[in-house]
Structures are given as structure tokens and as C-alpha cells.
Design an enzyme around this catalytic site. Structure first.
Site, PDB file in Angstrom:
ATOM      1  N   CYS A   2       0.827  -1.204   0.000  1.00  0.00           N
ATOM      2  CA  CYS A   2       0.000   0.000   0.000  1.00  0.00           C
ATOM      3  C   CYS A   2       0.862   1.257   0.000  1.00  0.00           C
ATOM      4  O   CYS A   2       2.005   1.236   0.443  1.00  0.00           O
ATOM      5  CB  CYS A   2      -0.863   0.023   1.251  1.00  0.00           C
ATOM      6  SG  CYS A   2      -1.757  -1.497   1.543  1.00  0.00           S
ATOM      7  N   ARG A  27       4.620   0.577  -6.284  1.00  0.00           N
ATOM      8  CA  ARG A  27       4.653  -0.271  -5.093  1.00  0.00           C
ATOM      9  C   ARG A  27       3.708  -1.472  -5.223  1.00  0.00           C
ATOM     10  O   ARG A  27       3.809  -2.420  -4.467  1.00  0.00           O
ATOM     11  CB  ARG A  27       4.254   0.549  -3.857  1.00  0.00           C
ATOM     12  CG  ARG A  27       5.280   1.610  -3.478  1.00  0.00           C
ATOM     13  CD  ARG A  27       4.750   2.513  -2.394  1.00  0.00           C
ATOM     14  NE  ARG A  27       4.531   1.810  -1.142  1.00  0.00           N
ATOM     15  CZ  ARG A  27       5.374   1.788  -0.127  1.00  0.00           C
ATOM     16  NH1 ARG A  27       6.521   2.413  -0.216  1.00  0.00           N
ATOM     17  NH2 ARG A  27       5.092   1.149   0.977  1.00  0.00           N
ATOM     18  N   TRP A  74      -3.108  -2.567  -1.343  1.00  0.00           N
ATOM     19  CA  TRP A  74      -2.721  -3.915  -1.791  1.00  0.00           C
ATOM     20  C   TRP A  74      -3.428  -4.847  -0.813  1.00  0.00           C
ATOM     21  O   TRP A  74      -3.069  -4.916   0.356  1.00  0.00           O
ATOM     22  CB  TRP A  74      -1.206  -4.044  -1.707  1.00  0.00           C
ATOM     23  CG  TRP A  74      -0.643  -5.296  -2.297  1.00  0.00           C
ATOM     24  CD1 TRP A  74      -0.400  -5.537  -3.618  1.00  0.00           C
ATOM     25  CD2 TRP A  74      -0.214  -6.464  -1.589  1.00  0.00           C
ATOM     26  NE1 TRP A  74       0.156  -6.789  -3.771  1.00  0.00           N
ATOM     27  CE2 TRP A  74       0.281  -7.381  -2.545  1.00  0.00           C
ATOM     28  CE3 TRP A  74      -0.183  -6.830  -0.238  1.00  0.00           C
ATOM     29  CZ2 TRP A  74       0.783  -8.626  -2.214  1.00  0.00           C
ATOM     30  CZ3 TRP A  74       0.319  -8.073   0.100  1.00  0.00           C
ATOM     31  CH2 TRP A  74       0.792  -8.958  -0.885  1.00  0.00           C
ATOM     32  N   ASN A 100      -1.268   1.784   6.142  1.00  0.00           N
ATOM     33  CA  ASN A 100      -0.419   0.698   5.624  1.00  0.00           C
ATOM     34  C   ASN A 100      -0.088  -0.199   6.805  1.00  0.00           C
ATOM     35  O   ASN A 100       0.174   0.285   7.901  1.00  0.00           O
ATOM     36  CB  ASN A 100       0.905   1.247   5.069  1.00  0.00           C
ATOM     37  CG  ASN A 100       0.722   1.959   3.756  1.00  0.00           C
ATOM     38  OD1 ASN A 100      -0.380   2.037   3.235  1.00  0.00           O
ATOM     39  ND2 ASN A 100       1.813   2.468   3.222  1.00  0.00           N
ATOM     40  N   GLY A 101      -0.038  -1.510   6.575  1.00  0.00           N
ATOM     41  CA  GLY A 101       0.308  -2.426   7.663  1.00  0.00           C
ATOM     42  C   GLY A 101      -0.872  -3.316   8.000  1.00  0.00           C
ATOM     43  O   GLY A 101      -1.832  -3.425   7.228  1.00  0.00           O
ATOM     44  N   GLU A 484      18.289 -16.341  -9.326  1.00  0.00           N
ATOM     45  CA  GLU A 484      17.830 -14.977  -9.583  1.00  0.00           C
ATOM     46  C   GLU A 484      17.115 -14.903 -10.940  1.00  0.00           C
ATOM     47  O   GLU A 484      16.063 -14.271 -11.064  1.00  0.00           O
ATOM     48  CB  GLU A 484      19.032 -14.023  -9.509  1.00  0.00           C
ATOM     49  CG  GLU A 484      18.744 -12.572  -9.807  1.00  0.00           C
ATOM     50  CD  GLU A 484      17.665 -11.930  -8.948  1.00  0.00           C
ATOM     51  OE1 GLU A 484      17.217 -12.542  -7.962  1.00  0.00           O
ATOM     52  OE2 GLU A 484      17.238 -10.820  -9.293  1.00  0.00           O
ATOM     53  N   LYS A 488      13.181 -13.843 -11.558  1.00  0.00           N
ATOM     54  CA  LYS A 488      12.791 -12.747 -12.468  1.00  0.00           C
ATOM     55  C   LYS A 488      11.725 -13.231 -13.463  1.00  0.00           C
ATOM     56  O   LYS A 488      10.741 -12.546 -13.698  1.00  0.00           O
ATOM     57  CB  LYS A 488      13.997 -12.222 -13.249  1.00  0.00           C
ATOM     58  CG  LYS A 488      15.007 -11.430 -12.484  1.00  0.00           C
ATOM     59  CD  LYS A 488      14.639  -9.986 -12.199  1.00  0.00           C
ATOM     60  CE  LYS A 488      14.054  -9.824 -10.830  1.00  0.00           C
ATOM     61  NZ  LYS A 488      14.889  -9.873  -9.693  1.00  0.00           N
ATOM     62  N   GLU A 491       8.357 -13.761 -11.697  1.00  0.00           N
ATOM     63  CA  GLU A 491       7.620 -12.598 -11.197  1.00  0.00           C
ATOM     64  C   GLU A 491       7.111 -11.677 -12.289  1.00  0.00           C
ATOM     65  O   GLU A 491       6.047 -11.095 -12.138  1.00  0.00           O
ATOM     66  CB  GLU A 491       8.402 -11.831 -10.121  1.00  0.00           C
ATOM     67  CG  GLU A 491       9.630 -11.098 -10.565  1.00  0.00           C
ATOM     68  CD  GLU A 491      10.240 -10.292  -9.414  1.00  0.00           C
ATOM     69  OE1 GLU A 491      11.451 -10.090  -9.452  1.00  0.00           O
ATOM     70  OE2 GLU A 491       9.520  -9.857  -8.498  1.00  0.00           O
ATOM     71  N   HIS A 507      18.696 -36.151  -9.383  1.00  0.00           N
ATOM     72  CA  HIS A 507      18.097 -36.664  -8.144  1.00  0.00           C
ATOM     73  C   HIS A 507      16.581 -36.446  -8.111  1.00  0.00           C
ATOM     74  O   HIS A 507      15.985 -36.473  -7.049  1.00  0.00           O
ATOM     75  CB  HIS A 507      18.777 -36.025  -6.928  1.00  0.00           C
ATOM     76  CG  HIS A 507      20.235 -36.365  -6.852  1.00  0.00           C
ATOM     77  ND1 HIS A 507      20.689 -37.616  -6.503  1.00  0.00           N
ATOM     78  CD2 HIS A 507      21.337 -35.638  -7.142  1.00  0.00           C
ATOM     79  CE1 HIS A 507      22.005 -37.640  -6.559  1.00  0.00           C
ATOM     80  NE2 HIS A 507      22.429 -36.447  -6.954  1.00  0.00           N
ATOM     81  N   LYS A 606       6.288  -3.717  -4.218  1.00  0.00           N
ATOM     82  CA  LYS A 606       7.703  -3.366  -4.221  1.00  0.00           C
ATOM     83  C   LYS A 606       8.321  -3.523  -2.843  1.00  0.00           C
ATOM     84  O   LYS A 606       9.418  -4.029  -2.697  1.00  0.00           O
ATOM     85  CB  LYS A 606       7.869  -1.926  -4.726  1.00  0.00           C
ATOM     86  CG  LYS A 606       9.324  -1.459  -4.821  1.00  0.00           C
ATOM     87  CD  LYS A 606      10.090  -2.294  -5.825  1.00  0.00           C
ATOM     88  CE  LYS A 606      11.568  -1.973  -5.861  1.00  0.00           C
ATOM     89  NZ  LYS A 606      12.337  -3.026  -6.552  1.00  0.00           N
TER      90      LYS A 606
HETATM   91  O1  M6R Z   1      13.375  -4.358  -0.306  1.00  0.00           O
HETATM   92  P1  M6R Z   1      13.990  -5.707  -0.147  1.00  0.00           P
HETATM   93  O2  M6R Z   1      15.288  -5.846  -0.894  1.00  0.00           O
HETATM   94  O3  M6R Z   1      14.135  -6.147   1.267  1.00  0.00           O
HETATM   95  O4  M6R Z   1      12.973  -6.691  -0.858  1.00  0.00           O
HETATM   96  C1  M6R Z   1      13.166  -8.072  -0.830  1.00  0.00           C
HETATM   97  C2  M6R Z   1      12.268  -8.767  -1.829  1.00  0.00           C
HETATM   98  O5  M6R Z   1      10.929  -8.503  -1.546  1.00  0.00           O
HETATM   99  C3  M6R Z   1      12.574  -8.342  -3.270  1.00  0.00           C
HETATM  100  O6  M6R Z   1      13.906  -8.555  -3.608  1.00  0.00           O
HETATM  101  C4  M6R Z   1      11.677  -9.107  -4.252  1.00  0.00           C
HETATM  102  O7  M6R Z   1      12.024 -10.455  -4.261  1.00  0.00           O
HETATM  103  C5  M6R Z   1      11.789  -8.514  -5.650  1.00  0.00           C
HETATM  104  N1  M6R Z   1      10.485  -8.308  -6.194  1.00  0.00           N
HETATM  105  C6  M6R Z   1      12.530  -9.377  -6.593  1.00  0.00           C
HETATM  106  O8  M6R Z   1      12.649  -8.818  -7.851  1.00  0.00           O
END
Ligand code: M6R
Length: 611
Positions: A2, A27, A74, A100-101, A484, A488, A491, A507, A606
Site C-alpha cells: 500500500c 509499489r 494492496w 499501511n500495515g 535470480e 525474475k 515474477e 536426483h 515493491k
Molecule cells: O526491499 P527488499 O530488498 O528487502 O525486498 C526483498 C524482496 O521482496 C525483493 O527482492 C523481491 O524479491 C523482488 N520483487 C525481486 O525482484
């Protein structure tokens, strides 16, 4: 997650709120709303979906006033809908709240309030806050007193922006475990969950700390601690430019941020290992040789992409210093009762510096007398403020939900930290240091070379965009780059993808490999090259299509695979910084081909400020 924006001053609030909310879109959100005080009453507009829906409502039913709060939601409690969107307002429109929260004890409070005759219209936890403040206010307390009283009762995490119908000149903000900044303008003031929302109005901000409450008027800001004592705070001047939070001609923030990597790494390396010096500038880190010698173990804890950077840090620190390092995702670490004492160093890695699980890991370590070092991007964030030592990566605002430039900057930081620790312990001689230094100095131009050939990843994405299953494989640091790359792709392209240590395939997961599988093999670690090549042959024998990412100079193996992306030669330590770029580009172009919402992928936020 949010987003919050709030305004008080001489200008019309709706336009400022809508503009601020647009700047918080990155965000991630599923609905939005604003509440504006017109001098007599609070008017509110809310809408499910993108901000354009809210904009249309605002055009059809204009509201006006110079004090207001806005929110992008969100969904956590209750589906995305107009009713569940924030702001929430008490029954006779006395108190309006954006939040937020998560209010953890909202069900108990809701039940009490229902017994007192309060009627709830939404499924949210936030509505409870509006009614609770309303209840205290109507019992005779003032606006500020009512807010304090409500905060005493609620448990959980919150950043709040609050309006009261009887106070047309006052905006109240409060924070606990959720970021909130106050922007100080000339005769006008702002609140925001994130700086980009207000940066084009002011660069002067106060970071609200946990349990603080701010009473904000157009020409005055007063901040109180939980004991209602006024606290004086220093203004933080935001140094980065608003351009950094805009697309600057690129189609998406993600591709803009991928392209910023050479500059960010160059600045980071030059800042920390100045060209004419044999020393590493570890400003922000007070950890000395004796402290490092006393360590029995190091934990590196983070989430998502930051965790992957942490895994690379683990490999390097352990290899160069021989101190045992355990890497863990924060959501597991916090609940598994890890062995922590005063001889433990916890390194947390976070772009936002606000990730709830990572922040809690930090607090657990501190409660157990461990020392905490943070590798953080967002200056002044909660993690940065609570850690003992802070290594800022200074990558500028990262707007795209998919983290790219923060990742390579975090990896660079972990390399510098590993090398610095090894130097302190006398485990790295000056020749080796100089080699690593010159490799790091060459990384930006090598990344630029990869970026100039980004048509390769684009063509490959077009060729393989129909792939339904993607495996990333690699060994050692290549395995981490694979993780990684897989994250990517998941997501932003919503593609089923897995990362496997290449040697683990046989395995179990090799059973899934057939002619419909795409395998992306990362082979930058020379001493593991032949081993991974054997694994490539195994998947080829089962019909998979293979794209390899390999160092130039290994051209002869190209016939073993369907396609190869060659990257400039570099050392094993710096190879992940180069190999990361093709996997970022491939994911970007796959998402592009599939037409997904690249910068704001579905269901994602975000900054994950709830656990
Ligand atoms: O702000 P942060 O680096 O702590 O966030 C951690 C993860 O939420 C963040 O890296 C998330 O996995 C990304 N969307 C990946 O691209």
C-alpha cells in the site's frame, strides 16, 4: 504494498494526492482512494482497480479542499473492492483514515465496537481504527488524545494518515513498523509512505520513527513520542533527483534500471575502492579487525532477490575469510530460533530497508546481542537506522517491482565486504586484492557491452516465448545467478520456472525434462564448466532446448546447445555481476513478448512491509 500520501497547505489537495498516488503506483496496488476536507466536511472517493478509475470518478464528482489523504491499497483483509479501499471513515464521517500495515487485534476491537453500536461496512482491519478514534473522540478527548488512546490499544504494524471533520487545519500521522515520511514545504506539508510521492514538492523530509505521532498543519510540524513528549528531529535532505524516479524515455522502469547498472557499479566501486588507493573505504562500517577475529559465525538474512545477493555474499565471505556463514531467508530465520550470541554478525540485505521479515530478523539478532550490518539502498530506512553498521549501495530509487540494479549493487557490496574482511584478517595479499580491484573496475564497461547486445536476449525471448517450463541450472555462483534468473522470469513473465543446482537434476527433477522444456544453463565458473556441461548433455539427451550463458573464449562448446549468450571474460568472483544481466534481459523480453505488466506484476508489491 500500500501507499500513502497526504497534503495540507494552500493548494487543492485532490490534484496533489492523485499525482502522489501515481508516483506510488510502482509499489503495487489493487484499489485506491482519497479523502479531502473541504473546510466543513470530509468528502471521499474510492475505486477498485487502477488509478484511472479513481481519476474518472474524480472528474465526474469533483471534490475540493486543501487538506487530504490518499491511498493505494494492496489487499490483505478483504478482496479488492470499492468498499474495502481506503480511506475508511467512521459512521458519521467524523474520522477518516488511510493505513499501511496490519492491525493484528482488529477482530477483538471490532467486536467491542460493534457491542457499543458501531456499524462496519468493510472487511478491512483499517476500518476499526477509524471507529476507535471516533469512539475516544466522542467520549470527550481531543483529536490528538483520541489518536494516542487508539494507538495504545491497537497491536500490529501501521503507518497512518488521519483526518478529523472538526479539525480542518490538521493532519495527523503515526507510525509503527511501517515507513512514513513527512515532507516539509514552504507553507505546506506532506506525508508519504515513500519519498518519490512528494519529491517534486520538497526535498526536506523527517523520517517518523516507531511509535511517533505527528501533528501537521500547513506551517507547523510537531512530532511526539509515545509518551506524548515532543521530539526534535533533524531534517534529511533527499539528494537524489526526481528524474531518477521517472522513466527517462525508456518504455519501462525495469529496462531503465537494467541500463543504469554500469553507472551505479562504477560509482560504488570508485567510492569504496578509490583508484589511487590500496585501501577500501568502509565508511558506515565500524567493524574492526578484532571484531572480525572474534566472530564465531555470520548469518546473512534477506528476502527474494536480496537473499540471492546474500547467497553470493555467503560464498565469497566464507571462501575468502574461512568464517562460517549461514544464509537464510528472513521469513524462516525469524521463526527457527537460530543460535545467536555476541560472537555472531548478522548481515541483512535489503533494497527498501523496510521489508518486515528482514527487519524482524535484525531485531532478533540485536535482542540476542549480535552485531548487525545492513546492506541497504534506501537511505534513512528502518533497517538502516536500526543496524549497527550500514553499507549503503546508493543505487537510487528502484521503481520496478522486479529488482535489478539493486541486485547487482548488492552483489558488488557483498564482494567489497568480503574482500575487506579478508584483508583485515590478512587472508588476502595485495596482488590478489589488486586483481579483484581491477576486475571490479572493468565490470561497468563489460556490462555496457552486454547491454549493447541486448537484441540477443530479445531474439531469444521471441524464439522461446511459448515455453511452458523453464529450468535454470548452474553450479556454485552460477547456481545463485540461476535462482535470480528464475525468480525474475516467474515474477514478471508469470512463467513456471525452477532453478536447480545442475548436479541435483538427476536426483529427481530430470524426470520433468522433455522436448517442451527450456533449460537455461549458466557456466561462468571455469572450474565447474565441464561438470555443468555434462548436465547440459543429460538434458539435451532428453530433448530439452538449451540456452547457455558462458564466458567468451568457450566458443567450441556452442554446438552442444541450441543457443549461447557469450559474456565478456572476468574472474569467478565478479562473474555473477555479468551473468545477472542476460537473465534480467531475458526475463524482461519474455514478459514483453507475453504482454504482462512488467513494472507492476500481478500480486506483487515493491516493498513488503507485512510478514
Ligand atoms: O526491499 P527488499 O530488498 O528487502 O525486498 C526483498 C524482496 O521482496 C525483493 O527482492 C523481491 O524479491 C523482488 N520483487 C525481486 O525482484
Amino acid at each position: 504494498m500500500c501507499g500513502i500520501v497526504g497534503y495540507i497547505g494552500p493548494s487543492q489537495a485532490p490534484a496533489i494526492l492523485m499525482d502522489g498516488l501515481k508516483r506510488l503506483e510502482y509499489r503495487g496496488y489493487d484499489s485506491a482512494g482519497i479523502a479531502v476536507h473541504d473546510g466543513e466536511k470530509i468528502n471521499m472517493l474510492k475505486s477498485k482497480g487502477k488509478l484511472i478509475n479513481l481519476e474518472q470518478k474524480l472528474e465526474e464528482n469533483p471534490i475540493s479542499g486543501c487538506l487530504g489523504i490518499g491511498h493505494t491499497r494492496w489487499a490483505t483483509h478483504g478482496a479488492p473492492s470499492d468498499i474495502n479501499s481506503h480511506p475508511h471513515i467512521s459512521s458519521d464521517r467524523l474520522i477518516a483514515v488511510v493505513h499501511n500495515g496490519i492491525i493484528e487485534n482488529y477482530l477483538d476491537i471490532k467486536e467491542e465496537l460493534i457491542k457499543k453500536g458501531y456499524k462496519f461496512v468493510s472487511e478491512t482491519d483499517t476500518e476499526t481504527v477509524a471507529h476507535l478514534i471516533d469512539y475516544y473522540y466522542k467520549s470527550g478527548l481531543g483529536f490528538l488524545e483520541s489518536v494516542f488512546k487508539a494507538l495504545e490499544k491497537i497491536e500490529g504494524a501501521y503507518a497512518l494518515g488521519i483526518l478529523c471533520r472538526d479539525y480542518p487545519d490538521t493532519l495527523i500521522a503515526a507510525r509503527k513498523n511501517c515507513p512514513l515520511v513527512i515532507g516539509k514545504g514552504e507553507g505546506e506539508n506532506f506525508i508519504a509512505s515513500d519519498i518519490p510521492a512528494i519529491l517534486h514538492h520538497t526535498r526536506n523530509v523527517y523520517f517518523l520513527d516507531d511509535n511517533e505521532v505527528a501533528v501537521i498543519k500547513a506551517d507547523e510540524i510537531k512530532i511526539y513520542d509515545k509518551n506524548k513528549n515532543e521530539v526534535k528531529k533533524d531534517i534529511y535532505k533527499v539528494k537524489w533527483d526526481i528524474d531518477a524516479a521517472e522513466k527517462g524515455g525508456y518504455e519501462h522502469f525495469m529496462i531503465k534500471e537494467i541500463n543504469e547498472q554500469p553507472k551505479i557499479i562504477q560509482e560504488l566501486v570508485q567510492r569504496r575502492i578509490p583508484e589511487n588507493s590500496h585501501l577500501i573505504d568502509m565508511s558506515g562500517i565500524k567493524l574492526k579487525k578484532a571484531d572480525i577475529e572474534a566472530l564465531s559465525r555470520i548469518y546473512i538474512v534477506a528476502c527474494g532477490t536480496a537473499y540471492h545477493a546474500g547467497l553470493i555474499g555467503k560464498s565469497l565471505i566464507e571462501k575468502l575469510t574461512r568464517i562460517p556463514v549461514i544464509a537464510d531467508v528472513a521469513s524462516e530465520f525469524r521463526y527457527r530460533d537460530p543460535v545467536i550470541d555476541e560472537r555472531t554478525l548478522l548481515i541483512v540485505v535489503s533494497q527498501s530497508g523496510e521489508t518486515a521479515d528482514t527487519l524482524e530478523a535484525l531485531r532478533i539478532a540485536k535482542r540476542n546481542n549480535a552485531r548487525v550490518m545492513a546492506v541497504v539502498n534506501a537511505v534513512g530506512s528502518s533497517i538502516a537506522r536500526e543496524a549497527d553498521d550500514v553499507f549503503y549501495i546508493l543505487a537510487g530509487p528502484e521503481i520496478s517491482v522486479a529488482s535489478t540494479k539493486a541486485f547487482t549493487a548488492q552483489v558488488t557490496a557483498m564482494e567489497i565486504i568480503a574482500v575487506s574482511m579478508a584483508m583485515e584478517l590478512g587472508k588476502l595479499d595485495s596482488d590478489k586484492f589488486n586483481n579483484i580491484k581491477s576486475e571490479l573496475y572493468e565490470i561497468p564497461s563489460k556490462i555496457s557491452e552486454i547491454l549493447q547486445k541486448s537484441y540477443i536476449e530479445k531474439q531469444l525471448a521471441e524464439k522461446y516465448s511459448k515455453a511452458a517450463n523453464v529450468f535454470f541450472i548452474g553450479r556454485g555462483l552460477d547456481y545463485i545467478v540461476s535462482m535470480e534468473g528464475s525468480l525474475k522470469l516467474k515474477e514478471i513473465a508469470y512463467l513456471h520456472s525452477e532453478a536447480y543446482a545442475a548436479g541435483e537434476l538427476k536426483h529427481g527433477p530430470i524426470a520433468m525434462i522433455d522436448e517442451n522444456t527450456l533449460v537455461i544453463a549458466v557456466l561462468t565458473q571455469e572450474e565447474l564448466f565441464e561438470k555443468t556441461l555434462s548436465n547440459i548433455k543429460e538434458v539435451k539427451a532428453r530433448g530439452a532446448k538449451v540456452i547457455a550463458i558462458a564466458l567468451e573464449g568457450n566458443e567450441s562448446f556452442a554446438k552442444e546447445v541450441d543457443d549461447v549468450i557469450f559474456i565478456p571474460r572476468t574472474s569467478w568472483i565478479t562473474a555473477p555481476l555479468l551473468a545477472a544481466v542476460p537473465v534480467q534481459l531475458f526475463a524482461y523480453y519474455m514478459a514483453y513478448c507475453l504482454g504482462t505488466d512488467i513494472d507492476q506484476p500481478r500480486n506483487l508489491a515493491k516493498s513488503v512491509t507485512v510478514e
